[in-house]
Scaffold this motif. Structure first.
Motif, PDB file in Angstrom:
ATOM      1  N   GLY A 161       0.822  -1.209   0.000  1.00  0.00           N
ATOM      2  CA  GLY A 161       0.000   0.000   0.000  1.00  0.00           C
ATOM      3  C   GLY A 161       0.857   1.260   0.000  1.00  0.00           C
ATOM      4  N   LYS A 162       1.841   1.264   0.882  1.00  0.00           N
ATOM      5  CA  LYS A 162       2.719   2.427   0.990  1.00  0.00           C
ATOM      6  C   LYS A 162       3.498   2.614  -0.311  1.00  0.00           C
ATOM      7  CE  LYS A 162       6.032   2.726   4.293  1.00  0.00           C
ATOM      8  NZ  LYS A 162       7.187   3.626   4.267  1.00  0.00           N
ATOM      9  N   LEU A 163       3.997   1.513  -0.845  1.00  0.00           N
ATOM     10  CA  LEU A 163       4.741   1.556  -2.103  1.00  0.00           C
ATOM     11  C   LEU A 163       3.889   2.157  -3.203  1.00  0.00           C
ATOM     12  CD1 LEU A 163       7.295   0.742  -3.631  1.00  0.00           C
ATOM     13  CD2 LEU A 163       6.249  -1.460  -4.082  1.00  0.00           C
ATOM     14  N   PHE A 164       2.624   1.746  -3.182  1.00  0.00           N
ATOM     15  CA  PHE A 164       1.674   2.200  -4.168  1.00  0.00           C
ATOM     16  C   PHE A 164       1.521   3.712  -4.140  1.00  0.00           C
ATOM     17  CE2 PHE A 164      -1.194   1.331  -7.238  1.00  0.00           C
ATOM     18  CZ  PHE A 164      -2.508   1.653  -6.951  1.00  0.00           C
ATOM     19  N   VAL A 165       1.244   4.226  -2.960  1.00  0.00           N
ATOM     20  CA  VAL A 165       1.045   5.675  -2.834  1.00  0.00           C
ATOM     21  C   VAL A 165       2.285   6.443  -3.258  1.00  0.00           C
ATOM     22  CG1 VAL A 165       0.714   7.512  -1.163  1.00  0.00           C
ATOM     23  CG2 VAL A 165      -0.675   5.490  -1.051  1.00  0.00           C
ATOM     24  N   GLU A 166       3.444   5.965  -2.833  1.00  0.00           N
ATOM     25  CA  GLU A 166       4.688   6.639  -3.216  1.00  0.00           C
ATOM     26  C   GLU A 166       4.881   6.611  -4.719  1.00  0.00           C
ATOM     27  OE1 GLU A 166       7.082   5.373   0.804  1.00  0.00           O
ATOM     28  OE2 GLU A 166       7.887   4.773  -1.145  1.00  0.00           O
ATOM     29  N   ALA A 167       4.667   5.437  -5.306  1.00  0.00           N
ATOM     30  CA  ALA A 167       4.894   5.314  -6.746  1.00  0.00           C
ATOM     31  C   ALA A 167       3.970   6.230  -7.529  1.00  0.00           C
ATOM     32  CB  ALA A 167       4.707   3.866  -7.184  1.00  0.00           C
ATOM     33  N   ILE A 168       2.742   6.376  -7.055  1.00  0.00           N
ATOM     34  CA  ILE A 168       1.812   7.243  -7.765  1.00  0.00           C
ATOM     35  C   ILE A 168       2.269   8.694  -7.699  1.00  0.00           C
ATOM     36  CG2 ILE A 168      -0.503   8.157  -7.855  1.00  0.00           C
ATOM     37  CD1 ILE A 168      -1.530   5.594  -6.854  1.00  0.00           C
ATOM     38  N   SER A 169       2.628   9.152  -6.506  1.00  0.00           N
ATOM     39  CA  SER A 169       3.024  10.556  -6.422  1.00  0.00           C
ATOM     40  C   SER A 169       4.336  10.804  -7.140  1.00  0.00           C
ATOM     41  CB  SER A 169       3.098  11.029  -4.977  1.00  0.00           C
ATOM     42  OG  SER A 169       3.906  10.198  -4.217  1.00  0.00           O
ATOM     43  N   GLN A 170       5.130   9.727  -7.332  1.00  0.00           N
ATOM     44  CA  GLN A 170       6.368   9.912  -8.080  1.00  0.00           C
ATOM     45  C   GLN A 170       6.160   9.736  -9.571  1.00  0.00           C
ATOM     46  OE1 GLN A 170       8.462   6.857  -6.128  1.00  0.00           O
ATOM     47  NE2 GLN A 170       8.952   8.083  -4.336  1.00  0.00           N
ATOM     48  N   ARG A 171       4.956   9.344  -9.971  1.00  0.00           N
ATOM     49  CA  ARG A 171       4.654   9.047 -11.374  1.00  0.00           C
ATOM     50  C   ARG A 171       5.577   7.966 -11.908  1.00  0.00           C
ATOM     51  NH1 ARG A 171       1.098  11.989  -9.824  1.00  0.00           N
ATOM     52  NH2 ARG A 171       0.314  13.847 -10.883  1.00  0.00           N
ATOM     53  N   ASP A 172       5.841   6.991 -11.081  1.00  0.00           N
ATOM     54  CA  ASP A 172       6.678   5.872 -11.502  1.00  0.00           C
ATOM     55  C   ASP A 172       5.773   4.896 -12.253  1.00  0.00           C
ATOM     56  OD1 ASP A 172       8.329   3.686 -11.750  1.00  0.00           O
ATOM     57  OD2 ASP A 172       9.074   3.808  -9.695  1.00  0.00           O
ATOM     58  N   TYR A 173       5.622   5.140 -13.548  1.00  0.00           N
ATOM     59  CA  TYR A 173       4.639   4.399 -14.331  1.00  0.00           C
ATOM     60  C   TYR A 173       4.808   2.894 -14.222  1.00  0.00           C
ATOM     61  CZ  TYR A 173       3.612   8.840 -16.691  1.00  0.00           C
ATOM     62  OH  TYR A 173       3.255  10.126 -16.994  1.00  0.00           O
ATOM     63  N   THR A 174       6.025   2.425 -14.463  1.00  0.00           N
ATOM     64  CA  THR A 174       6.218   0.976 -14.493  1.00  0.00           C
ATOM     65  C   THR A 174       5.834   0.351 -13.156  1.00  0.00           C
ATOM     66  OG1 THR A 174       8.533   1.530 -14.114  1.00  0.00           O
ATOM     67  CG2 THR A 174       7.956   0.721 -16.287  1.00  0.00           C
ATOM     68  N   MET A 175       6.200   1.006 -12.085  1.00  0.00           N
ATOM     69  CA  MET A 175       5.897   0.449 -10.774  1.00  0.00           C
ATOM     70  C   MET A 175       4.397   0.424 -10.529  1.00  0.00           C
ATOM     71  SD  MET A 175       6.938  -0.802  -7.954  1.00  0.00           S
ATOM     72  CE  MET A 175       8.603  -0.367  -7.486  1.00  0.00           C
ATOM     73  N   VAL A 176       3.726   1.526 -10.820  1.00  0.00           N
ATOM     74  CA  VAL A 176       2.280   1.572 -10.568  1.00  0.00           C
ATOM     75  C   VAL A 176       1.561   0.544 -11.421  1.00  0.00           C
ATOM     76  CG1 VAL A 176       0.217   2.985 -10.683  1.00  0.00           C
ATOM     77  CG2 VAL A 176       2.333   3.986  -9.920  1.00  0.00           C
ATOM     78  N   GLN A 177       1.958   0.471 -12.682  1.00  0.00           N
ATOM     79  CA  GLN A 177       1.311  -0.500 -13.563  1.00  0.00           C
ATOM     80  C   GLN A 177       1.462  -1.906 -13.026  1.00  0.00           C
ATOM     81  OE1 GLN A 177       2.257   2.318 -17.349  1.00  0.00           O
ATOM     82  NE2 GLN A 177       3.157   0.315 -17.309  1.00  0.00           N
ATOM     83  N   SER A 178       2.679  -2.249 -12.651  1.00  0.00           N
ATOM     84  CA  SER A 178       2.889  -3.604 -12.125  1.00  0.00           C
ATOM     85  C   SER A 178       2.090  -3.835 -10.857  1.00  0.00           C
ATOM     86  CB  SER A 178       4.372  -3.833 -11.846  1.00  0.00           C
ATOM     87  OG  SER A 178       5.133  -3.640 -12.997  1.00  0.00           O
ATOM     88  N   LEU A 179       2.063  -2.845  -9.977  1.00  0.00           N
ATOM     89  CA  LEU A 179       1.340  -3.015  -8.721  1.00  0.00           C
ATOM     90  C   LEU A 179      -0.149  -3.187  -8.964  1.00  0.00           C
ATOM     91  CD1 LEU A 179       3.017  -0.507  -6.285  1.00  0.00           C
ATOM     92  CD2 LEU A 179       2.882  -2.960  -6.064  1.00  0.00           C
ATOM     93  N   VAL A 180      -0.688  -2.378  -9.867  1.00  0.00           N
ATOM     94  CA  VAL A 180      -2.128  -2.488 -10.122  1.00  0.00           C
ATOM     95  C   VAL A 180      -2.459  -3.849 -10.712  1.00  0.00           C
ATOM     96  CG1 VAL A 180      -4.011  -1.617 -11.510  1.00  0.00           C
ATOM     97  CG2 VAL A 180      -2.536  -0.031 -10.316  1.00  0.00           C
ATOM     98  N   LEU A 181      -1.628  -4.301 -11.639  1.00  0.00           N
ATOM     99  CA  LEU A 181      -1.854  -5.635 -12.204  1.00  0.00           C
ATOM    100  C   LEU A 181      -1.796  -6.682 -11.110  1.00  0.00           C
ATOM    101  CD1 LEU A 181      -0.105  -6.055 -15.635  1.00  0.00           C
ATOM    102  CD2 LEU A 181      -2.515  -6.073 -15.091  1.00  0.00           C
ATOM    103  N   LEU A 182      -0.832  -6.541 -10.235  1.00  0.00           N
ATOM    104  CA  LEU A 182      -0.679  -7.523  -9.173  1.00  0.00           C
ATOM    105  C   LEU A 182      -1.900  -7.556  -8.278  1.00  0.00           C
ATOM    106  CD1 LEU A 182       1.175  -9.485  -7.610  1.00  0.00           C
ATOM    107  CD2 LEU A 182       1.902  -7.540  -6.248  1.00  0.00           C
ATOM    108  N   THR A 183      -2.339  -6.378  -7.810  1.00  0.00           N
ATOM    109  CA  THR A 183      -3.478  -6.364  -6.894  1.00  0.00           C
ATOM    110  C   THR A 183      -4.760  -6.801  -7.595  1.00  0.00           C
ATOM    111  OG1 THR A 183      -3.570  -3.992  -7.275  1.00  0.00           O
ATOM    112  CG2 THR A 183      -2.693  -4.710  -5.185  1.00  0.00           C
ATOM    113  N   SER A 184      -4.902  -6.410  -8.852  1.00  0.00           N
ATOM    114  CA  SER A 184      -6.090  -6.860  -9.591  1.00  0.00           C
ATOM    115  C   SER A 184      -6.071  -8.365  -9.733  1.00  0.00           C
ATOM    116  CB  SER A 184      -6.137  -6.223 -10.971  1.00  0.00           C
ATOM    117  OG  SER A 184      -6.359  -4.851 -10.858  1.00  0.00           O
TER     118      SER A 184
END
Lengths: 317, 298, 540
Positions: A270-293
């Motif tokens: 969760g924390k990683l997610f929020v950080e990645a979003i505010s950093q606009r770390d596209y690859t990380m957010v994409q992977s995280l969303v796929l993972l949680t989905s």
């Protein structure tokens, strides 16, 4: 049965693809990109060309469809790429945090089950008495109290009255169980309490319904003691919807505990997610969303499977 | 004159009202908890509507001479870190909470119900597609949606409402769909089809009114959730912005920081949220017990 | 007949003497022991963010600096006891040529990298070549501040020479930048980006482990060139992003310290719980918030409107009120109050917005608005970050002040990405911007205020050749008095005459709270400086 399983597994793919497309597009719609954010703060006197080169290196200057294809192909080969923010492989970054998030989700589930099933059954048996009212108020309070408020109150109580704080870094359960549990028990309780609210109500209504059934009346008529009736007959059949609810709620837990992780300072998804979003770390957010989905859809699938297995009526639909 | 004769000689509208009132009284007697919930909701609505008359101060005016004051006769709930009266902000906050709660749950539940019924009516490929789409929405993290909405449209109450509506749609769709599935096989739907009515008309005029029970229940369930969601989003910085009076906003930042010196800053908004969500949930629960005990909520 | 002195008197005198000397000695030893640094112990401190990459030349966040700085040395550093005095780190001594264009440094002998190889001038040259003339694909975040350098040479293994294009008053101080980690030439030659993901330095601590998002561990470097240092056996940096658990960590004693700074509320809470087990150090911070005005948008292109905006703000009142609830505290112009460049109060109150008679200022402001044709109740937006402290606090204050001259301002708080984007694109009316440097240096502090076309961090969208000229002049002047005069002129023009953008209120107060056991970590006005922990020790 096998046909059903296969069909469900296959249906996961278009859903996940839909998720991938959606997250890819939504991220790029957001204003600001990672290079801008990294070097936007004061103290940054980097020339524009250097920044443009950074973007090129991260692949951000490619046309959108190309970026998407590259990413999708990578994913299907199980190559999740590197984080745009740290440059480290994403699997590495996620793996460290995933262990904590999953352990927390499991612990919270245990807490929820321990609370909800006995309480729910009790409330059903003593319906409309003050025990019933108390249980209902108790469980709804769990739903009503904002989770972060509860978490903050817990932390403050520790610090002010005991001058103690749970360990702030994560040690794996297999390495040092005591340190691990001392850290995670408190968020597990906070989350589990909330989680149990839904399950308690479900248990209560499921047991209530079952208790009205004919076969219960038969069991009672046969002279079985109330306890035996309850445990051997009622609970077993009431468990089906309860398991469904618990399973569904669990699916939300991994990656859904953003606020809890922030307040308790847990190094989780969760924390990683929020950080990645505010950093606009596209690859990380994409992977995280796929993972949680994926986790969400998969757990749903498992729950449906358990349902189908336990309830013959569904199986033969 | 006996009661019955009065009833039969009055106009249909009045007798409907009469029956409705009787149902309410029955509800209160049979389900006291639910009645308490309804009462609290009533108070909240009253506070929201009469905010201007009931509050002693202006919720937005700062007063740096009176920061962080404890509850007193001047300020019943104390003041916050900008010297604003907490009691006033709680009252105005109920406006924000109710507005966000009602708007998003109404929107979410209605959209969800429409999709659910449509899905059930058509079944086959359309049903499958809609189901997958609902799955997608359900599994998609709320934060990203909220962030996108907020980043594109700015923070502000209307945009928060949009963001919060999205997760509600699939949940309602799922529940309504399972109720509607049973409906599809009913004779009156067959009859409508035989009469040549188009799908839109059947869905809206015949099926929707019959899923009112799960619809209403989802609606009340969402109301509480919406308030909580707003609080969480604001806590993360993605919801309503200063200086709007909103309970979630009041809990953010300063309240945590001054939690010891000025506990009233966090206490009252937290209580307000808890009470509101509690009331909505308990009312919704009792409503479900009264209307459709068999209903399984996701 | 007694030939010898009375023994009893002698004995008594001797014992008295012994007692006095003895107690003095004991006291002396005790005092000495109390101040003598003790070796050993692991320092645990909290850091409010995760390090992106590990390369100091590239990153700009304290979240990287705090865990990583202990692994590296720099060419020069700030004297920890005497900020801003500059002393050598890797450099032993230096000379500046008469024309101020050549700086020659002698490198200490016997400094070892953590892998055993010896540091020579070649490594220093390779490091500075990377910073000043980065190769393709490498980003050097502070490249522009070294534009004055023409060449870097290492004529022999122990000497490094900087040749400048023109004199620069700040050059020496810039070399003391805590970001300029000295890297190994061989490694840079093979892969200039190696240091983004790896650690190899000459600093007081060697790298042990980093668990992403969780903690960073360092261990004492047994071959550190300063004998007897570091005192600590090692350190552990706990990554705690959210403020509440970070404060709780120091408060509960789980962390010895936090090096960025807390706000007054946190300080009071910690002191309340921990009492004399913690020490509080406070110092004005080299950080402030600015009100940025979009000079290209009507009606803000009219200097009268801008002046009205700054006149309306009661900075002295703000200092009193806001310092209780946030880190905003010191009233100052473009330079940190307390630094050698700061404008004395007598001069400061003459600038628009700094006067003590706020009623007069506000009347004047309203008059200016009328004159410029701005109607009563005119509405516009103030864009701000959605961080409470101190952005939101300041935003709310400023809006309140503007309300009192009849302006109706919308407070738009955005998350970081949108905020920076809007600033860059000029998509705003007014906004709150911030500025944090690593030292008091006019070159750094004023960079934000020269023409937008020259300064990527000037979001106010104006060009002013007078300011640019003043900036260049002050940068090259080596006469401190002359420089001060130029700085005063610059400040007056930016803040008062043209009111392009201005500090709304205040400079921050840096409040560092740490365990009483932690000693030797004297705080400086910058949370970037002196973070290598070589002077820190833990008492029993």
């Amino acid at each position: 049965m096998r046909h059903y399983i296969l069909k469900r597994l296959l249906l996961m793919i278009p859903t996940l693809f839909g998720v991938a497309v959606l997250i890819f597009l939504l991220l790029r719609v957001l204003p600001g990109d990672i290079v801008e954010l990294k070097y936007a703060g004061t103290g940054s006197y980097a020339p524009k060309e250097a920044l443009a080169r950074e973007r090129a290196q991260l692949g951000l200057d490619q046309p959108l469809w190309k970026q998407f294809i590259t990413w999708i192909v990578g994913i299907s080969l199980l190559d999740f790429g590197t984080s745009m923010w740290t440059g480290q492989p994403i699997t590495h970054e996620i793996a460290i945090r995933l262990e904590l998030s999953i352990e927390l989700a499991v612990m919270a589930t245990f807490v929820a089950i321990l609370i909800s099933i006995p309480l729910g059954a009790l409330a059903a048996v003593k319906q409309d008495t003050w025990i019933d009212y108390f249980v209902r108020i108790f469980s709804i309070a769990g739903l009503a109290i904002p989770s972060f408020w509860l978490a903050i109150v817990i932390i403050l109580t520790f610090v002010i009255y005991f001058r103690w704080l749970p360990p702030l870094t994560f040690t794996s359960l297999w390495v040092d169980p005591k340190a691990n549990l001392t850290q995670l028990i408190w968020p597990a309780l906070a989350v589990g309490y909330r989680y149990s609210a839904v399950a308690t109500r479900m248990t209560r209504s499921a047991v209530l319904e079952v208790l009205r059934e004919d076969y219960i009346r038969t069991a009672r008529a046969k002279g079985l003691r109330e306890n035996a009736v309850l445990i051997r007959h009622a609970l077993k059949n009431a468990l089906l919807p309860v398991i469904t609810v618990i399973g569904l709620e669990f699916a939300f837990l991994v990656g859904g505990l953003v606020v809890t992780e922030q307040v308790f300072n847990l190094n989780g998804i969760g924390k990683l997610f929020v950080e990645a979003i505010s950093q606009r770390d596209y690859t990380m957010v994409q992977s995280l969303v796929l993972l949680t989905s994926f986790i969400f859809i998969f757990v749903n699938f498992l729950v449906d499977l358990v349902n189908a297995y336990l309830d013959p009526r569904i199986r033969f639909q | 004159m006996s009661r019955t004769s009065v009833k039969t000689s009055t106009l249909p509208a009045a007798s409907r009202l009469d029956r409705w009132l009787e149902a309410c009284l029955r509800f209160t007697r049979q389900r006291p908890l639910g009645a308490i919930g309804a009462a609290i909701i009533g108070i909240m609505i009253a506070a929201a509507l009469l905010a201007g008359f009931v509050s002693p101060y202006d919720p937005l005016v700062t007063n740096y001479g009176r920061m962080l004051q404890a509850p007193s006769s001047l300020h019943w709930f104390g003041t916050d870190s900008f010297g604003r009266d907490v009691f006033t902000r709680i009252i105005y906050g109920s406006r924000t909470a109710l507005w966000i709660g009602f708007a998003s749950s109404l929107l979410g539940a209605t959209l969800g119900a429409l999709i659910g019924v449509t899905s059930a009516y058509f079944s086959g490929k359309i049903d499958l597609m809609l189901q997958r789409f609902m799955d997608l929405l359900l599994s998609f993290p709320l934060i990203i949606l909220a962030l996108v909405v907020v980043s594109l449209l700015g923070s502000g109450i209307t945009n928060v409402i949009f963001a919060i509506t999205v997760p509600m749609v699939p949940r309602c769709a799922l529940v309504v769909r399972s109720s509607a599935l049973a409906l599809r096989e009913m004779p009156f739907v067959e009859a409508a089809r035989a009469l040549g009515f188009g799908p839109l008309r059947i869905i809206v005029r015949h099926m929707l009114p019959n899923v009112m029970a799960p619809y209403l229940i989802m609606l009340t369930a969402f109301l509480g959730q919406a308030i909580l969601l707003e609080a969480s989003l604001t806590f993360l910085g993605l919801g309503v912005a200063e200086p709007t009076a909103a309970w979630g906003l009041m809990l953010r930042g300063a309240a945590v920081e001054f939690a010891e010196r000025a506990p009233w800053m966090a206490l009252f908004p937290g209580l307000a949220i808890s009470l509101a969500v509690f009331a909505f949930n308990i009312f919704g629960d009792s409503l479900r017990d009264a209307l459709d005990p068999k209903l399984r909520l996701p | 007949m007694l030939k010898y002195p009375d023994l009893s008197i002698v004995r008594r005198f001797a014992s008295l003497l012994l007692t006095v000397v003895g107690s003095l000695a004991v006291a002396g030893v005790a005092a000495f022991a109390a101040e003598t640094p003790r070796s050993g112990g692991e320092l645990v401190f909290a850091v409010g963010g995760t390090p992106p990459s590990y390369d100091g030349h590239r990153e700009t966040t304290f979240a990287m600096l705090h865990p990583v700085a202990p692994h590296y040395s720099t060419l020069l550093r700030f004297d920890p006891q005497n900020y801003p005095k500059i002393v050598g780190d890797v450099a032993e001594s230096w000379q500046v040529s008469k024309d101020k264009l050549t700086y020659t440094f002698k490198i200490r002998k016997g400094i070892q990298f953590h892998d055993g190889s010896v540091l020579t001038a070649k490594d220093v040259k390779a490091t500075y070549d990377k910073i000043i003339f980065p190769p393709e694909g490498v980003v050097s975040s502070r490249q522009a501040t070294y534009a004055v350098v023409d060449k870097v040479e290492s004529p022999d293994g122990q000497t490094i020479v900087f040749r400048l294009k023109h004199p620069s008053a700040s050059f020496l101080a810039n070399l003391a930048s805590p970001w300029n980690f000295i890297y190994k030439a061989d490694i840079l030659a093979k892969d200039p980006r190696w240091y983004e993901k790896n650690i190899m330095g000459t600093g007081p601590f060697t790298f042990v482990e980093y668990v992403a998002g969780s903690h960073w561990v360092g261990k004492k470097n047994p071959n550190y060139f300063m004998k007897g240092r570091p005192y600590l056996d090692g350190y552990k940096a706990l990554i705690i992003r959210d403020t509440a658990p970070r404060v709780a960590a120091v408060r509960s004693g789980q962390a010895h310290a936090e090096f960025r700074g807390f706000n007054p509320g946190a300080r009071d809470d910690i002191v309340k719980t921990a009492g004399d087990q913690v020490v509080v150090q406070e110092i004005p911070w080299v950080c402030n918030l600015t009100v940025t005005i979009n000079n290209e948008k009507k009606p803000f292109d009219d200097v009268r409107v801008r002046r009205a905006l700054t006149l309306a703000i009661d900075r002295w009142e703000a200092s009193k009120a806001l310092s209780q609830i946030s880190v905003m505290k010191y009233v100052g112009g473009l330079f940190r109050p307390g630094s050698e460049f700061a404008t004395p109060e007598s001069e400061l109150v003459k600038l628009a917005g700094y006067g003590k008679n706020i009623e007069a200022s506000r009347t004047e402001a309203k008059r200016l608005l009328r004159e410029a044709g701005v109607p009563e109740g005119f509405s516009f937006t103030l864009k701000n970050r959605n961080v409470r402290e101190p952005y939101e606090v300041t935003g709310i204050y400023v809006i309140d002040q503007w309300r009192q001259i009849g302006l109706n301002v919308n407070h738009v708080q955005q998350e970081e990405g949108a905020y920076f984007n809007d600033f860059r694109q000029g998509n705003f009316d007014t906004g709150i911007d911030f500025s944090c440097d690593f030292m008091d240096d006019p070159d750094l502090q004023l960079f934000k205020f020269i023409s937008s076309e020259k300064s990527p961090v000037n979001y106010a969208r104006y060009n002013d050749s007078v300011l640019d000229e003043l900036y260049d002049k002050q940068s090259r002047t080596t006469d401190p008095k002359e420089r001060l005069k130029l700085l005063r002129q610059f400040e007056k023009r930016v803040v008062d005459e043209k009111a392009y953008q201005f500090p709304p209120t205040l400079w921050w107060q840096r409040i560092v709270v740490h365990s009483a056991k932690m000693k030797g970590g004297k705080v400086t006005p910058s949370h970037y400086v002196n973070q290598d922990l070589r002077d820190v020790w833990l008492a029993q």
